[in-house]
Scaffold this active site. Sequence first.
Site, short mmCIF file in Angstrom:
data_model
loop_
_atom_site.label_atom_id
_atom_site.label_comp_id
_atom_site.label_asym_id
_atom_site.label_seq_id
_atom_site.Cartn_x
_atom_site.Cartn_y
_atom_site.Cartn_z
N HIS A 372 0.82 -1.21 0.00
CA HIS A 372 0.00 0.00 0.00
C HIS A 372 0.85 1.26 0.00
O HIS A 372 0.56 2.22 -0.69
CB HIS A 372 -0.94 -0.02 1.20
N ASP A 638 7.65 -12.87 -17.14
CA ASP A 638 7.44 -14.28 -16.79
C ASP A 638 8.11 -15.21 -17.79
O ASP A 638 8.66 -16.24 -17.39
CB ASP A 638 5.94 -14.58 -16.67
N ARG A 648 12.02 -14.21 -10.70
CA ARG A 648 12.16 -12.80 -11.06
C ARG A 648 12.17 -11.88 -9.85
O ARG A 648 12.62 -10.75 -9.92
CB ARG A 648 11.05 -12.37 -12.04
N CYS A 685 4.90 -6.76 -23.76
CA CYS A 685 4.52 -5.84 -22.69
C CYS A 685 5.28 -6.07 -21.39
O CYS A 685 4.93 -5.51 -20.36
CB CYS A 685 3.02 -5.90 -22.43
C1 PEP Z 1 5.06 -10.25 -17.76
O1 PEP Z 1 5.09 -11.33 -17.16
O2 PEP Z 1 5.94 -9.87 -18.56
C2 PEP Z 1 3.92 -9.34 -17.56
C3 PEP Z 1 3.78 -8.26 -18.29
O3 PEP Z 1 3.06 -9.63 -16.57
P1 PEP Z 1 3.34 -9.32 -15.02
O4 PEP Z 1 4.62 -8.52 -14.96
O5 PEP Z 1 2.16 -8.57 -14.53
O6 PEP Z 1 3.49 -10.70 -14.46
MG MG Z 2 3.35 -12.02 -16.10
#
Ligand code: PEP
Ligand code: MG
Length: 758
Positions: A372, A638, A648, A685
């Site tokens: 938060h 991911d 990660r 993304c």
């Molecule tokens: C990703 O895994 O690259 C992704 C954009 O999703 P998040 O970072 O929300 O797991």
């Molecule tokens: Mg992800």
Amino acid sequence: MDHRPATTGSRRLLSRLRDVMAGPGTAQQRLDKVVRIIAGDMVAEVCSVYLLRAGDILELCATEGLAPEAVHHTRLRLGEGLVGVIGATARPLALSDAQAHPSFAYRPETGEEIYHSLMGVPILRQGKVSGVLVVQNQAPRHYTDDEVEALETIAMVLAELVASGGLVSPDELHPVGGIATLPHRLDGVRFNPGLAIGTAVLHEPDIVVTKLIAEDPAKERQRLETALAEMHVALDRLLRSDVLGDSGEHREILETYRLFAEDRGWLGRMHEAISSGLTAEAAVQKVREDTAARMSKVMDPYIRERMADLEDLAMRLLRHLSGEAGRPVRGRAELPADIVLLARNMGPAELLDYDRRCLRALVLEEGSANAHVTIVARALDIPVVGRVASLFADVVAGDQVAVDADNAQIFVRPSEDMQQAVERALADRSSRQEQYRILKALPAVTLDGVAVRLMINAGLLLDLPALDETGADGIGLYRTELPFMARATFPSVEEQAELYRRVLDQAGDRTVVFRTLDIGGDKLLPYLPGAKEENPAMGWRAIRIALDRPSMLRHQLRALILAADGRPLDVMFPMVATVTELAAARRIFDLELERTAARRRTLPSRLRVGTMIEVPALVWHLGPLCRKVDFLSVGSNDLMQFLFAKDRGNPRVADRYDDLAPAALNCLDTIVRAAAMAGTPLSICGEMAGGPIEAMALIGLGFRTLSMTPSAIGPVKSMVRRLELAPLARYIAERLNDPVASLRDALAEFARDHGIAV
Ligand code: PEP
Ligand code: MG
């Protein structure tokens, strides 16, 4: 509320201890007396105090019952022996047969082999262990919960005395030296990007509770009630203030926080502590310490957040009890004008107590990206680095601290050169920001005329203004889970629809790609309890939960359709591992569309359903997948995590393998080719898309849509506009099988040779 009757015995003991502490003699003599009194009171043959020295050594500092020669000789590492376990876990132990415990460590010099039973509690101060208090009995004895509780209260009294130097000189306990005055770097995790330099302010309780023991519990209870009432009024005022504006998820978080001030369990524990003989302040402090200690052991991020909120409230309450609350909030005149705020952890409202104009950065020893306080800090646009181990051991209030949140590093007492470098970088940044502002209206087109779509990643309403500020082409990833995490109950379809409607309204003609709930793993919802998992990142999360709990997904899709209200709608599913999962999710979508049509409500003018590529298995089934989707988006965070088998979120391995490794680029190349062959639109993304050098590599491989954190749009666009694509694509293709760990250096060389800033 259940208030246990005040135990006159425990009150009498606390008074006696207080008298000894205030009495004559050396620190050691007083500590010796203290252990004697406690042993007598607890009807134990042994009472010993171990105090923490030099970071992780617990030293026997006084004992009644063990061999006197062992004092200042017996030393245990944290985690070693029962005393070490109590210290390391910050949890009490009560054992009728101590020697049967697997952690029992025999120390011949103490002569403790004759003692069967052991009860020990951590001596905690500000949530940190500063020692261990132990009693032992010869005969097997079952210690009751009340006895453990009583020993904890005594330990708390001891903790304050140790800290004030009243029993043992603090220098004796924590020899200073080593790196304490040298410049050095600490690493953490990036929670909010940015760069800052300023003066360290330690966010520690500014209230030191000195009066611990009370004679009249009724009076203390009354004082507590008055302070609570005052705190509620003040909180309402704070939450109504307009530092943050009135929309956005941070507001919801703050309102939930306000409700915690009425938590019955929390209030009940404070009343109980008063009954045991503590003053109202000491009772609040005790409950706060207990919470902090428990919090340090809890992994569940949601529960940790709740506990952090309670700690925040306790501090607030203490300020009301001490009459400090009337003073300008954290506005102590001596605070510097360039605050780098350091905290172990923090509640969201505590941050608001500081003057925003003076706050340069926030550094947390714990914390998380979705905590938060992090969300509120993001709303205030403050760089945040979290999970900086041993922060408090290495930084002293008043130190200069440079915070490079982009690279998750902080520099303590930076050298003159370093300070200048940071200041130069800050000046550079603001002039670059100016350049990016100018770039905003220009297209992202390479020198050889190839257009690249640059989009932003978002997840909260407060991210949306970035669309206009950056001139982005749309939102390539809208993470829907963030608002869900900030709530105490599942939002209704209408509530969800209202939120998505606002996102679409603000985006106007620009595309918004909504990603369905990516919960599970470490993003837990309080109202969807899951079992504890060994490997949560690979566990029951995202699409897996959605397919097992289809009504949740149906409600979300229904809300999205409602929100679109005849506008185009783009939706993608996270963590898909097989084509059949995608097909199943699509079927659920179709059901919702049929339901909408049957009710004669407006359908989206155009619907595109896509999937993220985050699980490597999909890469080898792209042909069939492409036939079932309208677009693909690579979630490189991911995908790289699973490709390299690296957690990660674990700083020890997160950067061990480079996203620009030939293997990673080959994997992405495979995806680009398959999507191109099938004519399926493709984007990326993950964080990777936002680094200029990574973005350059991605464009070289064939990506034409990149979605990134808003602050990356400017730097990436300026790279794109200086790029000549054809030679880059050749350059990369020739190197995809180089036997190197990363092509980063080679790509940097290309950029340098072509005058591209990356
Ligand atoms: C990703 O895994 O690259 C992704 C954009 O999703 P998040 O970072 O929300 O797991
Ligand atoms: Mg992800």
